[in-house]
Design a protein around this motif. Structure first.
Motif, PDB file in Angstrom:
ATOM      1  N   TRP A   1      -1.019   0.866 -10.738  1.00  0.00           N
ATOM      2  CA  TRP A   1      -2.557   0.997 -10.435  1.00  0.00           C
ATOM      3  C   TRP A   1      -3.148   2.015 -11.053  1.00  0.00           C
ATOM      4  CZ3 TRP A   1      -6.611  -1.505  -8.249  1.00  0.00           C
ATOM      5  CH2 TRP A   1      -7.646  -0.704  -7.925  1.00  0.00           C
ATOM      6  N   ASN A   2      -2.318   3.282 -11.176  1.00  0.00           N
ATOM      7  CA  ASN A   2      -3.081   4.588 -11.756  1.00  0.00           C
ATOM      8  C   ASN A   2      -2.935   4.339 -13.138  1.00  0.00           C
ATOM      9  OD1 ASN A   2      -3.145   5.775  -9.326  1.00  0.00           O
ATOM     10  ND2 ASN A   2      -1.050   6.749  -9.580  1.00  0.00           N
TER      11      ASN A   2
ATOM     12  N   LYS B   1     -17.388   0.525 -10.529  1.00  0.00           N
ATOM     13  CA  LYS B   1     -16.833   1.184  -9.279  1.00  0.00           C
ATOM     14  C   LYS B   1     -15.925   2.181  -9.613  1.00  0.00           C
ATOM     15  CE  LYS B   1     -19.801  -1.614  -6.708  1.00  0.00           C
ATOM     16  NZ  LYS B   1     -20.558  -1.085  -5.823  1.00  0.00           N
ATOM     17  N   THR B   2     -15.893   3.169  -8.656  1.00  0.00           N
ATOM     18  CA  THR B   2     -14.612   4.114  -8.572  1.00  0.00           C
ATOM     19  C   THR B   2     -13.259   3.592  -8.453  1.00  0.00           C
ATOM     20  OG1 THR B   2     -14.927   4.922  -6.428  1.00  0.00           O
ATOM     21  CG2 THR B   2     -16.540   5.889  -7.919  1.00  0.00           C
ATOM     22  N   PRO B   3     -12.317   4.239  -8.840  1.00  0.00           N
ATOM     23  CA  PRO B   3     -11.094   3.558  -8.367  1.00  0.00           C
ATOM     24  C   PRO B   3     -10.846   3.570  -7.015  1.00  0.00           C
ATOM     25  CG  PRO B   3     -10.616   5.189 -10.337  1.00  0.00           C
ATOM     26  CD  PRO B   3     -12.053   5.342  -9.976  1.00  0.00           C
ATOM     27  N   ALA B   4     -11.186   4.562  -6.232  1.00  0.00           N
ATOM     28  CA  ALA B   4     -11.086   4.440  -4.682  1.00  0.00           C
ATOM     29  C   ALA B   4     -11.758   3.218  -4.080  1.00  0.00           C
ATOM     30  CB  ALA B   4     -11.680   5.782  -3.977  1.00  0.00           C
ATOM     31  N   GLN B   5     -12.975   2.979  -4.857  1.00  0.00           N
ATOM     32  CA  GLN B   5     -13.758   1.678  -4.417  1.00  0.00           C
ATOM     33  C   GLN B   5     -12.979   0.347  -4.790  1.00  0.00           C
ATOM     34  OE1 GLN B   5     -17.483   2.744  -6.229  1.00  0.00           O
ATOM     35  NE2 GLN B   5     -18.457   3.083  -4.328  1.00  0.00           N
TER      36      GLN B   5
ATOM     37  N   LYS C   1       1.424   1.647  -7.077  1.00  0.00           N
ATOM     38  CA  LYS C   1       0.750   2.865  -7.166  1.00  0.00           C
ATOM     39  C   LYS C   1       0.814   3.187  -8.490  1.00  0.00           C
ATOM     40  CE  LYS C   1       0.534   4.400  -2.473  1.00  0.00           C
ATOM     41  NZ  LYS C   1       0.955   5.399  -1.505  1.00  0.00           N
TER      42      LYS C   1
ATOM     43  N   TRP D   1      -9.919   0.184  -5.166  1.00  0.00           N
ATOM     44  CA  TRP D   1      -8.511   0.096  -4.272  1.00  0.00           C
ATOM     45  C   TRP D   1      -8.968  -0.331  -2.812  1.00  0.00           C
ATOM     46  CZ3 TRP D   1      -3.434   0.444  -4.979  1.00  0.00           C
ATOM     47  CH2 TRP D   1      -2.646   0.310  -3.843  1.00  0.00           C
ATOM     48  N   ASP D   2     -10.114   0.149  -2.101  1.00  0.00           N
ATOM     49  CA  ASP D   2     -10.720  -0.331  -0.991  1.00  0.00           C
ATOM     50  C   ASP D   2     -11.097  -1.820  -1.169  1.00  0.00           C
ATOM     51  OD1 ASP D   2     -10.233   1.682  -0.046  1.00  0.00           O
ATOM     52  OD2 ASP D   2     -12.339   2.488   0.032  1.00  0.00           O
TER      53      ASP D   2
ATOM     54  N   ASP E   1       1.189  -1.211   0.001  1.00  0.00           N
ATOM     55  CA  ASP E   1       0.035   0.121   0.053  1.00  0.00           C
ATOM     56  C   ASP E   1       0.832   1.312  -0.081  1.00  0.00           C
ATOM     57  OD1 ASP E   1       1.074  -0.934   2.597  1.00  0.00           O
ATOM     58  OD2 ASP E   1      -0.953   0.283   3.475  1.00  0.00           O
TER      59      ASP E   1
END
Length: 441
Positions: A250-251, A422-426, A247, A428-429, A241
């Motif tokens: 992922w981006n 889903k959003t990228p934040a979702q 990162k 990732w979670d 993380d």
């Protein structure tokens, strides 16, 4: 919910494996004093010893005719390959059988994402191959990844995965983009984000029904393989993380997942294979071992339409070893076969058939792709492209849960965004929750 589903799926898989193991044990013939089976030929009366080789995907030994060649050289040996398509299905089955001390194949393949786990937790279940080979045949870093702290070598290196970009030049032409491999390599040179930028151009005039890439997950794996940072630091601490490599990968994957350029396919699923056959995507991040897979799955219609260009950055994705479990019934014969399969001459033959890039440097000057493979990929200089990549691949640190952590990111996090909106934040979670489950946190 996802965690519970994952555990439920694992429980079902383990139950199936246990049933299969019981079946295998029930069918085993009685051992003779020398360790061979008194009915190893399956009842045909010829007294042959059957050696089983457990692999995943398209490993190349069968395709290159090595099994037939070895059996011709050793008339007393019969070889059977047991293939599982996906590594995330294959490896849990192997672990279950290693722990049970029975049901393993005589030779078991080990994928790069699982090698650290095998070295740190399963070394006592494998024969120490350093007693039987000249280790200088292999790349030093390849041996090191399969060696315990006390010097035990649990597997012999097969291939490595230097990266390129395989692309459909017929689709590029229809989209109004250059088709020359050198021009394309220059367009995305130095950064996987530039590769994605070319995808934006492709989608402006994309042929009907096609996308630029097969999946955001493939872009993630390729970008991750080009960085020094992954999921663990050199001391074995989990840093996924905080990892800049993770990162960044992922981006760039999220740029793909939130755009219209992905076919949204899950790699190695039947729909992915159909995507090759139907020419539904124009590019794929392409380690050397994937060349044979593409040729097999795209079929005759892909011949001369596929080409290969240098990847944005030097990157390694994949690579394997083969080891001999202590639980095998024919260790002496299995050791001899494993040694022979991984000799430079045999690695050259596998490369010639499907471009799986050797881990034995002495093979490099002699590498010649099969004429049909070269023609299939528009006479691309496969040896040069993959050799150039291999020379500058960064040294990467792998950890005990590398493979399941990658699966959590690609098959949970990225798919949440790419297929479920889903959003990228979702996403990732969701990946983070899965990884915590993998790590027992």
């Amino acid at each position: 919910m996802r965690t519970n589903f994952r555990r439920s799926r694992r429980m079902m898989a383990l139950a199936a494996v246990a049933a299969l193991t019981t079946s295998l044990l029930a069918g085993c013939a009685k051992d003779t004093k020398d360790g061979s089976s008194d009915n190893a030929d399956g009842g045909n009366g010829k007294g042959k010893i059957t050696l089983t080789v457990g692999t995943y995907g398209v490993f190349g030994y069968k395709q290159a005719g090595l099994y037939d060649e070895y059996m011709k050289l050793h008339p007393d040996i019969n070889i059977k390959e047991n293939v599982t398509t996906r590594t995330d299905v294959y490896w849990p089955k192997v672990l279950t059988r290693l722990q049970a001390g029975s049901g393993t194949d005589d030779i078991q393949a080990i994928e790069i994402g699982n090698i650290t786990e095998a070295v740190q937790t399963q070394a006592d279940k494998f024969v120490d191959m350093s007693k039987y080979v000249d280790k200088s045949q292999w790349l030093d870093w390849k041996n090191a990844q399969a060696t315990t702290k006390d010097g035990k070598l649990i597997g012999l290196g097969t291939d490595i995965g230097p990266m390129a970009i395989c692309y459909r030049k017929d689709l590029f032409q229809k989209a109004g983009l250059p088709t020359d491999r050198d021009k394309l390599a220059q367009m995305w040179k130095g950064d996987w984000a530039k590769y994605v930028d070319v995808g934006k151009q492709y989608m402006q005039k994309a042929p009907k029904g096609t996308k630029y890439v097969d999946s955001a997950a493939s872009v993630y794996n390729a970008a991750l393989g080009g960085g020094a940072d992954r999921y663990y630091d050199k001391d074995g601490n989990v840093i996924w993380d905080k990892s800049q490599g993770v990162k960044k990968a992922w981006n760039v994957a999220m740029t793909v997942a939130t755009s219209n350029m992905s076919a949204k396919l899950k790699q190695f699923d039947p729909t992915w294979d159909q995507g090759y056959a139907n020419a539904s995507f124009a590019t794929v991040a392409c380690p050397a071992w994937m060349v044979g897979y593409i040729e097999q799955k795209s079929g005759d219609s892909g011949k001369g339409n596929w080409d290969v260009a240098a990847a944005p950055t030097a990157s390694n994705w994949g690579g394997s070893w083969i080891g001999v479990p202590n639980a095998g019934k024919h260790q002496k014969e299995a050791i001899a076969l494993a040694k022979w399969l991984t000799e430079p001459a045999q690695q050259e033959k596998v490369f010639s058939k499907q471009a799986s890039f050797p881990s034995t440097p002495s093979a490099y000057p002699n590498l010649k792709p099969a004429a049909d493979t070269t023609a299939y990929f528009s006479n691309a200089p496969l040896t040069q492209i993959f050799s150039d990549s291999a020379k500058t691949i960064p040294t990467q640190i792998f950890g005990i849960k590398d493979q399941p952590m990658t699966t959590a990111i690609t098959d949970v996090g990225i798919l949440q965004v790419e297929q479920k909106g889903k959003t990228p934040a979702q996403g990732w979670d969701a990946a983070a929750k899965e990884i915590k489950d993998v790590l027992g946190q």
